[in-house]
Design a protein around this motif. Structure first.
Motif, short mmCIF file in Angstrom:
data_model
loop_
_atom_site.label_atom_id
_atom_site.label_comp_id
_atom_site.label_asym_id
_atom_site.label_seq_id
_atom_site.Cartn_x
_atom_site.Cartn_y
_atom_site.Cartn_z
N MET A 128 -16.91 12.11 -59.32
CA MET A 128 -17.28 11.22 -58.24
C MET A 128 -18.80 11.06 -58.27
O MET A 128 -19.53 12.04 -58.41
CB MET A 128 -16.83 11.82 -56.91
N LEU A 129 -19.26 9.84 -58.10
CA LEU A 129 -20.69 9.54 -58.03
C LEU A 129 -21.09 9.44 -56.57
O LEU A 129 -20.46 8.73 -55.79
CB LEU A 129 -20.96 8.21 -58.74
N TYR A 130 -22.13 10.16 -56.20
CA TYR A 130 -22.64 10.16 -54.83
C TYR A 130 -24.01 9.50 -54.80
O TYR A 130 -24.95 10.01 -55.44
CB TYR A 130 -22.75 11.58 -54.29
N LEU A 131 -24.14 8.41 -54.09
CA LEU A 131 -25.42 7.77 -53.87
C LEU A 131 -25.97 8.31 -52.57
O LEU A 131 -25.32 8.20 -51.52
CB LEU A 131 -25.27 6.25 -53.78
N ILE A 132 -27.17 8.89 -52.62
CA ILE A 132 -27.70 9.58 -51.44
C ILE A 132 -29.09 9.07 -51.09
O ILE A 132 -30.01 9.10 -51.92
CB ILE A 132 -27.74 11.11 -51.66
N PHE B 217 -23.84 7.28 -49.46
CA PHE B 217 -24.49 7.80 -48.26
C PHE B 217 -25.87 7.15 -48.16
O PHE B 217 -26.88 7.78 -48.02
CB PHE B 217 -24.62 9.33 -48.36
N VAL B 218 -25.84 5.81 -48.28
CA VAL B 218 -27.06 5.01 -48.25
C VAL B 218 -27.07 4.19 -46.98
O VAL B 218 -26.09 3.66 -46.57
CB VAL B 218 -27.13 4.08 -49.48
N ILE C 297 -25.16 15.36 -44.52
CA ILE C 297 -23.71 15.23 -44.66
C ILE C 297 -23.33 14.97 -46.12
O ILE C 297 -22.32 15.48 -46.61
CB ILE C 297 -23.12 14.16 -43.72
N ALA C 298 -24.15 14.21 -46.82
CA ALA C 298 -23.87 13.92 -48.23
C ALA C 298 -23.86 15.20 -49.06
O ALA C 298 -22.95 15.42 -49.86
CB ALA C 298 -24.89 12.94 -48.77
#
Length: 81
Positions: free
Chosen positions: A1-5, A80-81, A12-13
């Motif tokens: 999974m790719l997480y954009l933060i 999470f942007v 939370i991210a």
């Protein structure tokens, strides 16, 4: 999974990332100010780094927006942007 933060959603991210053994993190916008302590590969968008005058720690890779777009196509994403 790719997480954009991004920084405003970082707490939370990063809690979410901690529970995902397949996580890949991309710091974007003000997220480049972060130095997350996670057990996952971390990258930061180079353009955002340059605009903000940030020096990246050696364990954070620098990537382009083109790289981000390519990763968006190839992986499931949580933003999470």
């Amino acid at each position: 999974m790719l997480y954009l933060i991004d920084k405003p959603m970082a707490e939370i991210a990063l809690r979410t990332v901690a529970g995902d053994p397949e996580a890949h993190v991309v710091l974007i916008q003000d997220g480049v100010y972060l130095s997350p302590d996670v057990d996952a590969p971390v990258a930061a968008v180079g353009r955002d780094v340059d605009v903000r005058g940030v020096s990246l720690p050696p364990d954070i890779d620098r990537i382009s927006y083109d790289d981000v777009v390519q990763n968006l196509v190839e992986q499931e994403v949580k933003s999470f942007v």
